[in-house]
Design an enzyme around this catalytic site. Structure first.
Site, PDB file in Angstrom:
ATOM      1  CG  ASN A 174      -0.322   0.012   2.515  1.00  0.00           C
ATOM      2  OD1 ASN A 174       0.894  -0.082   2.605  1.00  0.00           O
ATOM      3  ND2 ASN A 174      -1.109   0.102   3.568  1.00  0.00           N
ATOM      4  CB  CYS A 175       4.469   1.900   0.100  1.00  0.00           C
ATOM      5  SG  CYS A 175       5.709   3.173  -0.213  1.00  0.00           S
ATOM      6  CG  ASN A 176       0.732   6.545  -2.263  1.00  0.00           C
ATOM      7  OD1 ASN A 176      -0.124   5.690  -2.504  1.00  0.00           O
ATOM      8  ND2 ASN A 176       0.470   7.631  -1.561  1.00  0.00           N
TER       9      ASN A 176
END
Length: 114
Positions: A9-11
């Protein structure tokens, strides 16, 4: 094949995975939430990049550490101790490629090294 380490979920990880997919590069993704980094893996990476490059001092996890904990990160041993307890503090994504380790997402670097 490329080995990509990070958190789904890290951009920044999402940008990197999109770039790899758009360029049809094969990779295996290792999610720190499911497969935490080991001391052996940290030491392997530190043979290719310095320990201080692995520590993401701009992220939320670093900022949540007390000033004493932050100050205690002085060398690879102390950094590894903190990183093993806080895998989300490892610079993301980390890509193992035949040309070395890539940290973060930099499109120009990816073009030249992948």
């Amino acid at each position: 094949m490329l080995q990509v380490y990070g958190i789904k979920n890290c951009n920044t990880v999402k940008k990197a995975l999109d770039w790899l997919n758009d360029h049809k590069l094969e990779y295996v993704f290792h999610d720190y939430k499911k497969e935490p980094a080991t001391l052996q893996k940290l030491e392997e990476w530190e043979k290719k990049v310095s320990w201080d490059q692995l520590v993401n001092k701009k992220g939320t996890t670093w900022r949540k550490l007390s000033p004493e904990e932050q100050a205690s990160v002085q060398d690879s041993e102390s950094a590894n101790r903190v990183l093993l307890n806080n895998n989300s503090m490892i610079k993301r994504p980390l890509i193992e490629s035949p040309k070395g380790i890539l940290l973060g997402f930099d499109e120009e670097e990816y073009k030249s090294k992948l």
